[in-house]
Scaffold this motif. Sequence first.
Motif, PDB file in Angstrom:
ATOM      1  N   UNK A   3       0.850  -1.191   0.000  1.00  0.00           N
ATOM      2  CA  UNK A   3       0.000   0.000   0.000  1.00  0.00           C
ATOM      3  C   UNK A   3       0.881   1.234   0.000  1.00  0.00           C
ATOM      4  N   UNK A   4       0.321   2.340  -0.463  1.00  0.00           N
ATOM      5  CA  UNK A   4       1.004   3.636  -0.347  1.00  0.00           C
ATOM      6  C   UNK A   4       0.055   4.637   0.272  1.00  0.00           C
ATOM      7  N   UNK A   5       0.632   5.588   0.967  1.00  0.00           N
ATOM      8  CA  UNK A   5      -0.145   6.631   1.627  1.00  0.00           C
ATOM      9  C   UNK A   5       0.292   7.978   1.065  1.00  0.00           C
ATOM     10  N   UNK A   6      -0.683   8.762   0.644  1.00  0.00           N
ATOM     11  CA  UNK A   6      -0.407  10.105   0.115  1.00  0.00           C
ATOM     12  C   UNK A   6      -1.187  11.114   0.945  1.00  0.00           C
ATOM     13  N   UNK A   7      -0.502  12.053   1.572  1.00  0.00           N
ATOM     14  CA  UNK A   7      -1.182  13.124   2.304  1.00  0.00           C
ATOM     15  C   UNK A   7      -1.099  14.402   1.482  1.00  0.00           C
ATOM     16  N   UNK A   8      -2.220  15.088   1.385  1.00  0.00           N
ATOM     17  CA  UNK A   8      -2.300  16.293   0.563  1.00  0.00           C
ATOM     18  C   UNK A   8      -2.491  17.515   1.454  1.00  0.00           C
ATOM     19  N   UNK A   9      -1.659  18.531   1.249  1.00  0.00           N
ATOM     20  CA  UNK A   9      -1.839  19.761   2.013  1.00  0.00           C
ATOM     21  C   UNK A   9      -0.560  20.557   2.145  1.00  0.00           C
ATOM     22  N   UNK A  10      -0.616  21.817   1.741  1.00  0.00           N
ATOM     23  CA  UNK A  10       0.547  22.697   1.892  1.00  0.00           C
ATOM     24  C   UNK A  10       0.937  22.853   3.353  1.00  0.00           C
ATOM     25  N   UNK A  11      -0.057  22.748   4.262  1.00  0.00           N
ATOM     26  CA  UNK A  11       0.227  22.946   5.683  1.00  0.00           C
ATOM     27  C   UNK A  11       1.186  21.890   6.229  1.00  0.00           C
ATOM     28  N   UNK A  12       1.215  20.729   5.620  1.00  0.00           N
ATOM     29  CA  UNK A  12       2.166  19.687   6.033  1.00  0.00           C
ATOM     30  C   UNK A  12       3.561  20.038   5.535  1.00  0.00           C
ATOM     31  N   UNK A  13       3.638  20.488   4.299  1.00  0.00           N
ATOM     32  CA  UNK A  13       4.942  20.738   3.667  1.00  0.00           C
ATOM     33  C   UNK A  13       5.650  21.967   4.231  1.00  0.00           C
ATOM     34  N   UNK A  14       4.903  22.891   4.813  1.00  0.00           N
ATOM     35  CA  UNK A  14       5.555  24.068   5.406  1.00  0.00           C
ATOM     36  C   UNK A  14       5.765  23.874   6.912  1.00  0.00           C
ATOM     37  N   UNK A  15       5.421  22.691   7.422  1.00  0.00           N
ATOM     38  CA  UNK A  15       5.666  22.409   8.824  1.00  0.00           C
ATOM     39  C   UNK A  15       4.648  22.989   9.773  1.00  0.00           C
ATOM     40  N   UNK A  16       3.506  23.434   9.235  1.00  0.00           N
ATOM     41  CA  UNK A  16       2.482  24.033  10.093  1.00  0.00           C
ATOM     42  C   UNK A  16       1.793  22.975  10.940  1.00  0.00           C
ATOM     43  N   UNK A  18       1.895  18.505  11.836  1.00  0.00           N
ATOM     44  CA  UNK A  18       2.647  17.255  11.731  1.00  0.00           C
ATOM     45  C   UNK A  18       1.736  16.179  11.158  1.00  0.00           C
ATOM     46  N   UNK A  19       2.249  15.413  10.223  1.00  0.00           N
ATOM     47  CA  UNK A  19       1.461  14.363   9.581  1.00  0.00           C
ATOM     48  C   UNK A  19       1.372  13.137  10.506  1.00  0.00           C
ATOM     49  N   UNK A  20       0.369  13.141  11.363  1.00  0.00           N
ATOM     50  CA  UNK A  20       0.122  11.973  12.217  1.00  0.00           C
ATOM     51  C   UNK A  20      -0.777  10.953  11.519  1.00  0.00           C
ATOM     52  N   UNK A  21      -1.474  11.387  10.465  1.00  0.00           N
ATOM     53  CA  UNK A  21      -2.374  10.474   9.755  1.00  0.00           C
ATOM     54  C   UNK A  21      -1.643   9.274   9.179  1.00  0.00           C
ATOM     55  N   UNK A  22      -0.504   9.530   8.557  1.00  0.00           N
ATOM     56  CA  UNK A  22       0.238   8.443   7.903  1.00  0.00           C
ATOM     57  C   UNK A  22       0.689   7.396   8.910  1.00  0.00           C
ATOM     58  N   UNK A  38       5.507   3.116   0.489  1.00  0.00           N
ATOM     59  CA  UNK A  38       5.997   4.497   0.503  1.00  0.00           C
ATOM     60  C   UNK A  38       4.931   5.407   1.087  1.00  0.00           C
ATOM     61  N   UNK A  39       5.383   6.465   1.757  1.00  0.00           N
ATOM     62  CA  UNK A  39       4.509   7.531   2.253  1.00  0.00           C
ATOM     63  C   UNK A  39       4.967   8.836   1.621  1.00  0.00           C
ATOM     64  N   UNK A  40       4.017   9.594   1.043  1.00  0.00           N
ATOM     65  CA  UNK A  40       4.357  10.849   0.363  1.00  0.00           C
ATOM     66  C   UNK A  40       3.447  11.964   0.852  1.00  0.00           C
ATOM     67  N   UNK A  41       3.984  13.165   0.886  1.00  0.00           N
ATOM     68  CA  UNK A  41       3.184  14.364   1.149  1.00  0.00           C
ATOM     69  C   UNK A  41       3.311  15.289  -0.050  1.00  0.00           C
ATOM     70  N   UNK A  42       2.179  15.767  -0.551  1.00  0.00           N
ATOM     71  CA  UNK A  42       2.201  16.582  -1.769  1.00  0.00           C
ATOM     72  C   UNK A  42       1.425  17.875  -1.559  1.00  0.00           C
ATOM     73  N   UNK A  63      -3.903   2.459  -2.623  1.00  0.00           N
ATOM     74  CA  UNK A  63      -3.368   3.808  -2.430  1.00  0.00           C
ATOM     75  C   UNK A  63      -4.372   4.572  -1.580  1.00  0.00           C
ATOM     76  N   UNK A  64      -3.941   5.045  -0.427  1.00  0.00           N
ATOM     77  CA  UNK A  64      -4.815   5.787   0.473  1.00  0.00           C
ATOM     78  C   UNK A  64      -4.394   7.256   0.455  1.00  0.00           C
TER      79      UNK A  64
END
Length: 415
Positions: A3-16, A18-22, A38-42, A63-64
């Motif tokens: 499986x792969x996990x993709x988290x979407x959100x600018x707030x994750x990428x700027x450190x606002x 923390x991605x606890x969902x993954x 793999x786990x990705x943030x976009x 893919x989640x």
Amino acid sequence: MFAEIITIGDEILIGQIIDTNSAFIAQELNKIGVSVYQISSVQDDREHILQAIKEAESRSDVIIVTGGLGPTKDDITKHTLCEYFGDTLVENKAVLLHIEEIFKKFISTPISDMNRKQAWVLSRAEVLHNEYGTAPGMWIHRNGKVVVSLPGVPFEMKNLITSGVIPKIIAEFKRPFIVHKTIITYGMGESAIAEILDPVEVELPAEVKLAYLPSLGSVRLRLTGKGPDKQRLINLIEVEANKIKVLLKDYIFGEDGGEPLEVIVANLLTRLKMTLGTAESFTGGRIAQKITSIPGASVYFKGSVVCYATQVKIEVLKVPQALVEQYSVVSAQVAKAMAMNLKELLKTDFAIATTGNAGPTKGDSDAEVGTVFIAIATPKEVVVEKFLMGSQRDRVVQKSVNKAFELLQKEISKL
């Protein structure tokens, strides 16, 4: 199965945030034998999302995707999924009714057209009911693979994973078993442990892997077995775990799913009906904080003196000023006096004392940054040990806290 996990959100990428969902999703998938590849943030960007899903689908079975399902214009996940799957959005009457009920019961502002648009879903998607929110989950099949879209709000996502996604994966996919066993060690570094365990690693069965997970003062040894026969994996891992226990002996303090070291100490003191106090200088009360975070600590913990300043050591703990002047405030002699006098002051069976230089400056002592003395006063004696904990302040403190519990556990176990 991957499986792969993709988290979407600018707030994750700027450190606002923390991605606890993954982390949560990965843990739940692992429980049912699904390996996360793999786990990705976009970003909230159409091209970025499309590329991430395309790459994930080329490698994995499930893919989640979480995030980007809100009512605002920057939430573009549904429209991007439509483009990716060549689908269209349709209004789901059941979802719309649910949204209207939520507004009626819990939200004082009137429902808007923007809120109603959350009832629009991909026409070929299976809708996953979001009990706690207005954005539904979607389960989308294609070529034997599945893309799952979930809201990013953690408590909504968690409920959808446990009540909807995990049961559907179990029902629709044949999965291997994954079995873990984690052994917790204290007091020996990763490289030293690896050298001792080299004969075990060389002969590990093909289905079993050993991973080292170091933290401050502790190393977790995780054995993982993966295959079609669960009982065989359990048996293999138990055999390898016993080999590790024989080689590491006194450095092992438990297993994951068991208790942290401070709880082990708490249980020992409770069983022996003995008491503890702490005299903390550079650790600033962190040892006491760990103790008092355990329910029922008042049974065995009498209290703490945070004697950060030298004068407090002298005036409250009655450490002789001549001792400080002769040996320095960061010394075995002062640590010993702190522990002895705290034990007498609070009338305890055991006492922990810490004195050291955590940095970044040397303070009242000429001792090098990272120099630490930890004393344990017992019913019979006072044991003092010196440590060099490095130059990073937070690490010096946390390593010392862990080491204090380790030393205390050893002394209690001698009784």
